[in-house]
Design a protein around this motif. Sequence first.
Motif, PDB file in Angstrom:
ATOM      1  N   GLN A  20      11.082  -4.459  -2.016  1.00  0.00           N
ATOM      2  CA  GLN A  20       9.694  -4.325  -1.546  1.00  0.00           C
ATOM      3  C   GLN A  20       8.930  -5.650  -1.616  1.00  0.00           C
ATOM      4  O   GLN A  20       7.699  -5.658  -1.733  1.00  0.00           O
ATOM      5  N   GLU A  21       9.667  -6.759  -1.532  1.00  0.00           N
ATOM      6  CA  GLU A  21       9.014  -8.062  -1.494  1.00  0.00           C
ATOM      7  C   GLU A  21       8.636  -8.398  -0.051  1.00  0.00           C
ATOM      8  O   GLU A  21       9.467  -8.347   0.856  1.00  0.00           O
ATOM      9  N   GLU A  22       7.390  -8.772   0.119  1.00  0.00           N
ATOM     10  CA  GLU A  22       6.833  -8.946   1.459  1.00  0.00           C
ATOM     11  C   GLU A  22       7.530 -10.044   2.258  1.00  0.00           C
ATOM     12  O   GLU A  22       7.644  -9.962   3.486  1.00  0.00           O
ATOM     13  N   VAL A  23       8.026 -11.050   1.563  1.00  0.00           N
ATOM     14  CA  VAL A  23       8.652 -12.173   2.267  1.00  0.00           C
ATOM     15  C   VAL A  23       9.884 -11.718   3.037  1.00  0.00           C
ATOM     16  O   VAL A  23      10.161 -12.205   4.148  1.00  0.00           O
ATOM     17  N   TRP A  24      10.638 -10.758   2.484  1.00  0.00           N
ATOM     18  CA  TRP A  24      11.827 -10.260   3.180  1.00  0.00           C
ATOM     19  C   TRP A  24      11.445  -9.456   4.416  1.00  0.00           C
ATOM     20  O   TRP A  24      12.177  -9.445   5.408  1.00  0.00           O
ATOM     21  N   LEU A  25      10.304  -8.798   4.371  1.00  0.00           N
ATOM     22  CA  LEU A  25       9.828  -8.068   5.553  1.00  0.00           C
ATOM     23  C   LEU A  25       9.520  -9.038   6.685  1.00  0.00           C
ATOM     24  O   LEU A  25       9.866  -8.796   7.846  1.00  0.00           O
ATOM     25  N   GLU A  26       8.889 -10.151   6.340  1.00  0.00           N
ATOM     26  CA  GLU A  26       8.584 -11.160   7.369  1.00  0.00           C
ATOM     27  C   GLU A  26       9.865 -11.774   7.918  1.00  0.00           C
ATOM     28  O   GLU A  26       9.995 -11.999   9.131  1.00  0.00           O
ATOM     29  N   TYR A  27      10.836 -12.051   7.030  1.00  0.00           N
ATOM     30  CA  TYR A  27      12.118 -12.585   7.488  1.00  0.00           C
ATOM     31  C   TYR A  27      12.810 -11.609   8.443  1.00  0.00           C
ATOM     32  O   TYR A  27      13.358 -12.008   9.477  1.00  0.00           O
ATOM     33  N   ALA A  28      12.808 -10.324   8.084  1.00  0.00           N
ATOM     34  CA  ALA A  28      13.480  -9.320   8.914  1.00  0.00           C
ATOM     35  C   ALA A  28      12.864  -9.261  10.304  1.00  0.00           C
ATOM     36  O   ALA A  28      13.571  -9.270  11.326  1.00  0.00           O
ATOM     37  N   SER A  62      18.708  -4.683  23.623  1.00  0.00           N
ATOM     38  CA  SER A  62      17.569  -5.270  22.915  1.00  0.00           C
ATOM     39  C   SER A  62      16.413  -4.290  22.779  1.00  0.00           C
ATOM     40  O   SER A  62      15.645  -4.349  21.818  1.00  0.00           O
ATOM     41  N   ARG A  63      16.276  -3.356  23.726  1.00  0.00           N
ATOM     42  CA  ARG A  63      15.195  -2.378  23.641  1.00  0.00           C
ATOM     43  C   ARG A  63      15.309  -1.540  22.369  1.00  0.00           C
ATOM     44  O   ARG A  63      14.309  -1.191  21.752  1.00  0.00           O
ATOM     45  N   SER A  64      16.553  -1.185  22.005  1.00  0.00           N
ATOM     46  CA  SER A  64      16.738  -0.308  20.852  1.00  0.00           C
ATOM     47  C   SER A  64      16.317  -0.992  19.557  1.00  0.00           C
ATOM     48  O   SER A  64      15.875  -0.321  18.613  1.00  0.00           O
ATOM     49  N   HIS A  65      16.427  -2.312  19.476  1.00  0.00           N
ATOM     50  CA  HIS A  65      16.034  -3.016  18.260  1.00  0.00           C
ATOM     51  C   HIS A  65      14.521  -3.046  18.091  1.00  0.00           C
ATOM     52  O   HIS A  65      14.022  -3.229  16.972  1.00  0.00           O
ATOM     53  N   LEU A  66      13.787  -2.855  19.190  1.00  0.00           N
ATOM     54  CA  LEU A  66      12.337  -2.810  19.072  1.00  0.00           C
ATOM     55  C   LEU A  66      11.871  -1.558  18.342  1.00  0.00           C
ATOM     56  O   LEU A  66      10.742  -1.522  17.830  1.00  0.00           O
ATOM     57  N   ALA A  67      12.704  -0.517  18.291  1.00  0.00           N
ATOM     58  CA  ALA A  67      12.323   0.706  17.570  1.00  0.00           C
ATOM     59  C   ALA A  67      12.077   0.383  16.098  1.00  0.00           C
ATOM     60  O   ALA A  67      11.081   0.834  15.509  1.00  0.00           O
ATOM     61  N   ARG A  68      12.978  -0.390  15.495  1.00  0.00           N
ATOM     62  CA  ARG A  68      12.799  -0.758  14.089  1.00  0.00           C
ATOM     63  C   ARG A  68      11.585  -1.660  13.913  1.00  0.00           C
ATOM     64  O   ARG A  68      10.836  -1.548  12.934  1.00  0.00           O
ATOM     65  N   ILE A  69      11.345  -2.553  14.872  1.00  0.00           N
ATOM     66  CA  ILE A  69      10.193  -3.450  14.779  1.00  0.00           C
ATOM     67  C   ILE A  69       8.894  -2.650  14.821  1.00  0.00           C
ATOM     68  O   ILE A  69       7.975  -2.888  14.020  1.00  0.00           O
ATOM     69  N   LEU A  70       8.807  -1.686  15.734  1.00  0.00           N
ATOM     70  CA  LEU A  70       7.604  -0.864  15.827  1.00  0.00           C
ATOM     71  C   LEU A  70       7.411  -0.016  14.577  1.00  0.00           C
ATOM     72  O   LEU A  70       6.281   0.230  14.141  1.00  0.00           O
ATOM     73  N   TYR A  71       8.514   0.443  13.998  1.00  0.00           N
ATOM     74  CA  TYR A  71       8.421   1.211  12.749  1.00  0.00           C
ATOM     75  C   TYR A  71       7.875   0.323  11.627  1.00  0.00           C
ATOM     76  O   TYR A  71       6.963   0.726  10.888  1.00  0.00           O
ATOM     77  N   LEU A  72       8.430  -0.884  11.488  1.00  0.00           N
ATOM     78  CA  LEU A  72       7.937  -1.794  10.456  1.00  0.00           C
ATOM     79  C   LEU A  72       6.484  -2.176  10.706  1.00  0.00           C
ATOM     80  O   LEU A  72       5.695  -2.339   9.762  1.00  0.00           O
ATOM     81  N   LEU A  73       6.108  -2.284  11.974  1.00  0.00           N
ATOM     82  CA  LEU A  73       4.722  -2.621  12.307  1.00  0.00           C
ATOM     83  C   LEU A  73       3.777  -1.494  11.908  1.00  0.00           C
ATOM     84  O   LEU A  73       2.649  -1.737  11.453  1.00  0.00           O
ATOM     85  N   SER A  74       4.209  -0.243  12.062  1.00  0.00           N
ATOM     86  CA  SER A  74       3.365   0.897  11.713  1.00  0.00           C
ATOM     87  C   SER A  74       3.098   0.969  10.218  1.00  0.00           C
ATOM     88  O   SER A  74       2.057   1.467   9.798  1.00  0.00           O
ATOM     89  N   PHE A  75       4.050   0.497   9.415  1.00  0.00           N
ATOM     90  CA  PHE A  75       3.899   0.532   7.951  1.00  0.00           C
ATOM     91  C   PHE A  75       3.789  -0.883   7.394  1.00  0.00           C
ATOM     92  O   PHE A  75       4.281  -1.179   6.310  1.00  0.00           O
ATOM     93  N   ASP A  76       3.140  -1.758   8.163  1.00  0.00           N
ATOM     94  CA  ASP A  76       2.975  -3.145   7.744  1.00  0.00           C
ATOM     95  C   ASP A  76       2.112  -3.223   6.486  1.00  0.00           C
ATOM     96  O   ASP A  76       1.261  -2.356   6.241  1.00  0.00           O
ATOM     97  N   THR A  77       2.340  -4.241   5.679  1.00  0.00           N
ATOM     98  CA  THR A  77       1.583  -4.409   4.450  1.00  0.00           C
ATOM     99  C   THR A  77       0.223  -5.035   4.744  1.00  0.00           C
ATOM    100  O   THR A  77      -0.098  -5.346   5.896  1.00  0.00           O
ATOM    101  N   GLN A  78      -0.561  -5.222   3.701  1.00  0.00           N
ATOM    102  CA  GLN A  78      -1.933  -5.671   3.882  1.00  0.00           C
ATOM    103  C   GLN A  78      -2.015  -7.056   4.523  1.00  0.00           C
ATOM    104  O   GLN A  78      -2.920  -7.338   5.303  1.00  0.00           O
ATOM    105  N   ASN A  79      -1.069  -7.932   4.202  1.00  0.00           N
ATOM    106  CA  ASN A  79      -1.075  -9.287   4.768  1.00  0.00           C
ATOM    107  C   ASN A  79      -0.506  -9.359   6.180  1.00  0.00           C
ATOM    108  O   ASN A  79      -0.470 -10.441   6.780  1.00  0.00           O
TER     109      ASN A  79
END
Length: 476
Positions: free
Chosen positions: A91-99, A114-131
């Motif tokens: 749960q370290e934020e730096v690894w989220l940015e790297y990913a 490549s479209r399918s990989h955007l699913a994970r990006i949108l998921y991470l964006l929905s639960f993005d941290t405060q920074n």
Amino acid sequence: FVKICEQAKAYLDMKGELVSGLNLINNTNLEFFPVKNKAEIFRLKGDFMLKMNDCENANVAYSNAITLFKHLPKGWISWGNYCDMIFKETQEEVWLEYAASCFFQGVKYGVSNSRSHLARILYLLSFDTQNEPVGRALDKYLEQLPHWVWLSWIPQLLLSLQRNEAQHCKLVLLKIAQVYPQALYYWLRTYLMERRDVATKTEMGRNMLAQQRMQQAMLANNAANNSSAGGNLTSDNQVHQAAQSGGATGSHEGGNLQGQEVDRSTVEGGTSTSHDQGQQSSTGAEGSQNALRRNNGLGWVTSAASAFDAAKDIMEALRSKHTNLANELELLLSEIGSRFVTLPEERLLAVVNALLHRCYKYPTATTGEVPQSLKKELSGVCRACFSQDAVNKHVDFVKEYKQDFERDLDPDSATTFPSTLAELTERLKHWKNILQSNVEDRFPAVLKLEEESKVLRDFHVVDVELPGQYFTDQVG
């Protein structure tokens, strides 16, 4: 090279063969391979290390692969998956940015699917941290990504306008509006039409809140004047304390309507129950719960209104950039929507069929009473299908069906409404047969375009493209 890669992939999928596969890669002489092939072998080495839980060496292998050949899309995706896994564990934020950065680089350099990989990006964006590390990465790489990769995710991007990641998704949608306006227009138009009512209710809610605040201020002033004229000292103190607490809360919230609503309800709850100390505690707790419920509802409506405003901005940008196309599409869709709407008989038949299937799902379909939820739905159907608007627009339909339908299926008709679920099922079957027979007999199965819509018959396409052409990956 192909033989080594396929052999290594086979070892990677076989149980108990990880060491054999890793030995194969370690014993491979890389001097004879070009840089791209060397990078791919290092990537496979990282996959083996990761599967053997050697995370540190896996990270080194992925880093070596990208260092050797930066344009290796599979290498970026593998490294992104590794960073994503480490983020889940630490749960370290730096690894989220790297990913996020690795995923964007993989899409940028043309990874397959490549479209399918955007699913994970949108998921991470929905639960993005405060920074907002994912949001920052999206803003950074947006211009470098091929814009067609977002087209399959337009509905999700529009829904994101109502959440915390709205500002980032709005940028993506604005870019799509410039490059692929037609792919966005249909979804965006539907989104705006569905949310017009919410925006109207929000505006009404804001006006009501403003009126309530004005009334509250007037009452406070009147109370202050009365107390200065010789009113009750105790009530005067209570009013001033309530006003002070309200002002403090309002300034703390920075003018937030929700904060003022909570404060106002709390003050009112406190003053109205000041006669009984025991009653005050229970009533205060109930009042605070009601205030929280109102807050949640108001917050949702406010976010829906801001999403509606953002969607309007995107539509205005699309129309200003592609005026002719927007006019053609609006003419086309408006004509289809007005000329080819379903008839009231067809809508009522669809509702009756859906209710009949609901009846079949209940376990006590023969002897049980009609569930309250089903009664509520039937009441809503009767109000919707035979409303005043329907009476004005479809006089013959209302005249033919209203009286008999409400007699058989309206829960408000207590004397004639079915007492059991089995009887309700039979009546729904009866009405399904009547409506289906009338629809099939009275309305033609084929309609001629030249007779139904002169506008569409004479419609000349200039800028409108063939719908559905962006569902396959594009090159370049």
